[in-house]
Design a protein around this motif. Structure first.
Motif, PDB file in Angstrom:
ATOM      1  N   ASN A  45      -6.220  15.034  -5.979  1.00 12.97           N
ATOM      2  CA  ASN A  45      -6.630  13.852  -6.720  1.00 12.97           C
ATOM      3  C   ASN A  45      -7.282  12.849  -5.768  1.00 12.97           C
ATOM      4  N   LYS A  46      -8.472  12.382  -6.137  1.00 10.13           N
ATOM      5  CA  LYS A  46      -9.233  11.479  -5.266  1.00 10.13           C
ATOM      6  C   LYS A  46      -8.518  10.146  -5.073  1.00 10.13           C
ATOM      7  N   THR A  47      -7.897   9.632  -6.115  1.00 11.45           N
ATOM      8  CA  THR A  47      -7.180   8.360  -6.004  1.00 11.45           C
ATOM      9  C   THR A  47      -6.031   8.465  -5.015  1.00 11.45           C
ATOM     10  N   VAL A  48      -5.287   9.545  -5.094  1.00  5.94           N
ATOM     11  CA  VAL A  48      -4.164   9.747  -4.176  1.00  5.94           C
ATOM     12  C   VAL A  48      -4.675   9.912  -2.746  1.00  5.94           C
ATOM     13  N   CYS A  49      -5.755  10.638  -2.584  1.00  7.72           N
ATOM     14  CA  CYS A  49      -6.332  10.824  -1.243  1.00  7.72           C
ATOM     15  C   CYS A  49      -6.805   9.494  -0.655  1.00  7.72           C
ATOM     16  N   PRO A  97      10.615   7.288   1.709  1.00  6.52           N
ATOM     17  CA  PRO A  97       9.822   7.335   2.950  1.00  6.52           C
ATOM     18  C   PRO A  97      10.184   8.505   3.863  1.00  6.52           C
ATOM     19  N   PHE A  98      11.465   8.898   3.874  1.00  9.42           N
ATOM     20  CA  PHE A  98      11.890   9.980   4.759  1.00  9.42           C
ATOM     21  C   PHE A  98      11.348  11.329   4.308  1.00  9.42           C
ATOM     22  N   VAL A  99      11.133  11.484   3.021  1.00 12.27           N
ATOM     23  CA  VAL A  99      10.591  12.739   2.495  1.00 12.27           C
ATOM     24  C   VAL A  99       9.161  12.943   2.970  1.00 12.27           C
ATOM     25  N   PHE A 100       8.415  11.853   3.118  1.00 13.63           N
ATOM     26  CA  PHE A 100       7.004  11.949   3.493  1.00 13.63           C
ATOM     27  C   PHE A 100       6.808  12.202   4.980  1.00 13.63           C
ATOM     28  N   VAL A 101       7.853  12.102   5.787  1.00 14.90           N
ATOM     29  CA  VAL A 101       7.748  12.271   7.235  1.00 14.90           C
ATOM     30  C   VAL A 101       7.951  13.718   7.656  1.00 14.90           C
ATOM     31  N   SER A 102       8.676  14.481   6.878  1.00 13.35           N
ATOM     32  CA  SER A 102       9.017  15.856   7.243  1.00 13.35           C
ATOM     33  C   SER A 102       7.774  16.736   7.377  1.00 13.35           C
ATOM     34  N   PRO A 103       7.745  17.635   8.368  1.00 14.27           N
ATOM     35  CA  PRO A 103       6.580  18.513   8.556  1.00 14.27           C
ATOM     36  C   PRO A 103       6.316  19.422   7.356  1.00 14.27           C
ATOM     37  N   LYS A 104       7.383  19.914   6.739  1.00 19.58           N
ATOM     38  CA  LYS A 104       7.223  20.792   5.571  1.00 19.58           C
ATOM     39  C   LYS A 104       6.560  20.032   4.421  1.00 19.58           C
ATOM     40  N   ASN A 105       7.032  18.829   4.183  1.00 17.17           N
ATOM     41  CA  ASN A 105       6.475  18.030   3.093  1.00 17.17           C
ATOM     42  C   ASN A 105       5.085  17.506   3.432  1.00 17.17           C
ATOM     43  N   SER A 106       4.796  17.338   4.700  1.00 14.42           N
ATOM     44  CA  SER A 106       3.467  16.910   5.115  1.00 14.42           C
ATOM     45  C   SER A 106       2.424  17.953   4.724  1.00 14.42           C
ATOM     46  N   LYS A 107       2.785  19.218   4.850  1.00 17.09           N
ATOM     47  CA  LYS A 107       1.877  20.293   4.436  1.00 17.09           C
ATOM     48  C   LYS A 107       1.647  20.263   2.932  1.00 17.09           C
ATOM     49  N   LEU A 108       2.697  19.936   2.190  1.00 14.07           N
ATOM     50  CA  LEU A 108       2.571  19.806   0.733  1.00 14.07           C
ATOM     51  C   LEU A 108       1.608  18.683   0.375  1.00 14.07           C
ATOM     52  N   LEU A 109       1.721  17.574   1.079  1.00 18.61           N
ATOM     53  CA  LEU A 109       0.882  16.423   0.778  1.00 18.61           C
ATOM     54  C   LEU A 109      -0.584  16.660   1.135  1.00 18.61           C
ATOM     55  N   GLN A 110      -0.846  17.591   2.021  1.00 16.59           N
ATOM     56  CA  GLN A 110      -2.231  17.915   2.362  1.00 16.59           C
ATOM     57  C   GLN A 110      -2.913  18.713   1.256  1.00 16.59           C
ATOM     58  N   ILE A 117       0.837  -1.203   0.000  1.00 15.11           N
ATOM     59  CA  ILE A 117       0.000   0.000   0.000  1.00 15.11           C
ATOM     60  C   ILE A 117       0.872   1.252   0.000  1.00 15.11           C
ATOM     61  N   GLU A 118       1.967   1.231   0.757  1.00 17.64           N
ATOM     62  CA  GLU A 118       2.881   2.363   0.793  1.00 17.64           C
ATOM     63  C   GLU A 118       3.483   2.606  -0.597  1.00 17.64           C
ATOM     64  N   TYR A 119       3.887   1.546  -1.271  1.00 17.90           N
ATOM     65  CA  TYR A 119       4.454   1.668  -2.612  1.00 17.90           C
ATOM     66  C   TYR A 119       3.428   2.253  -3.583  1.00 17.90           C
ATOM     67  N   LYS A 120       2.197   1.757  -3.521  1.00 18.18           N
ATOM     68  CA  LYS A 120       1.141   2.279  -4.404  1.00 18.18           C
ATOM     69  C   LYS A 120       0.885   3.762  -4.140  1.00 18.18           C
ATOM     70  N   TYR A 121       0.924   4.152  -2.869  1.00 23.38           N
ATOM     71  CA  TYR A 121       0.710   5.564  -2.503  1.00 23.38           C
ATOM     72  C   TYR A 121       1.810   6.438  -3.089  1.00 23.38           C
ATOM     73  N   TYR A 122       3.057   6.023  -2.914  1.00 21.38           N
ATOM     74  CA  TYR A 122       4.174   6.807  -3.451  1.00 21.38           C
ATOM     75  C   TYR A 122       4.100   6.896  -4.972  1.00 21.38           C
ATOM     76  N   GLN A 123       3.782   5.783  -5.620  1.00 17.55           N
ATOM     77  CA  GLN A 123       3.693   5.787  -7.076  1.00 17.55           C
ATOM     78  C   GLN A 123       2.532   6.638  -7.566  1.00 17.55           C
ATOM     79  N   SER A 124       1.428   6.678  -6.830  1.00 13.75           N
ATOM     80  CA  SER A 124       0.288   7.495  -7.240  1.00 13.75           C
ATOM     81  C   SER A 124       0.635   8.976  -7.168  1.00 13.75           C
ATOM     82  N   ILE A 125       1.387   9.363  -6.168  1.00  6.05           N
ATOM     83  CA  ILE A 125       1.805  10.764  -6.089  1.00  6.05           C
ATOM     84  C   ILE A 125       2.749  11.083  -7.237  1.00  6.05           C
ATOM     85  N   LYS A 126       3.641  10.157  -7.513  1.00  9.21           N
ATOM     86  CA  LYS A 126       4.622  10.362  -8.585  1.00  9.21           C
ATOM     87  C   LYS A 126       3.939  10.507  -9.947  1.00  9.21           C
TER      88      LYS A 126
END
Length: 101
Positions: A66-70, A49-62, A21-30
């Protein structure tokens, strides 16, 4: 011995499921959100995985629209929580079991 096999099998299944599921999530964002992927710095392999943990990048991901990515983000979070709850539950039960004997 059979209990150990069952516990390890469940652990392996949950871990594999979480990884897929983590791999699919990363690929969907890509693929579906290339602008956000670029803003994340187009991470490669172990850095992803480390990029997705950072607070700055977390705001970007919010900001993902795209509904599929969400949907995959929700599944990713749920799979991680389920895996973590299982590990903690097994540890707590193991501690209680061995404290009573």
């Amino acid at each position: 011995m059979s209990i150990l096999i069952v516990l390890v099998s469940i652990w392996a299944i949950l871990m594999l499921r979480s990884g897929v599921i983590e791999y699919k999530y990363y690929q969907s964002i890509k693929t579906l959100e290339p602008d956000i992927w670029e803003q994340l710095g187009s991470p490669k392999f172990i850095k992803i995985p480390f990029v997705f943990v950072s607070p700055k990048n977390s705001k970007l991901l919010q900001q993902v629209s795209n509904k599929t990515v969400c949907d995959l983000a929700i599944k990713h979070r749920q799979a991680g929580i389920q895996f973590l709850v299982y590990v903690v539950l097994v540890l707590v039960i193991g501690i209680v079991y061995f404290k009573t004997y």
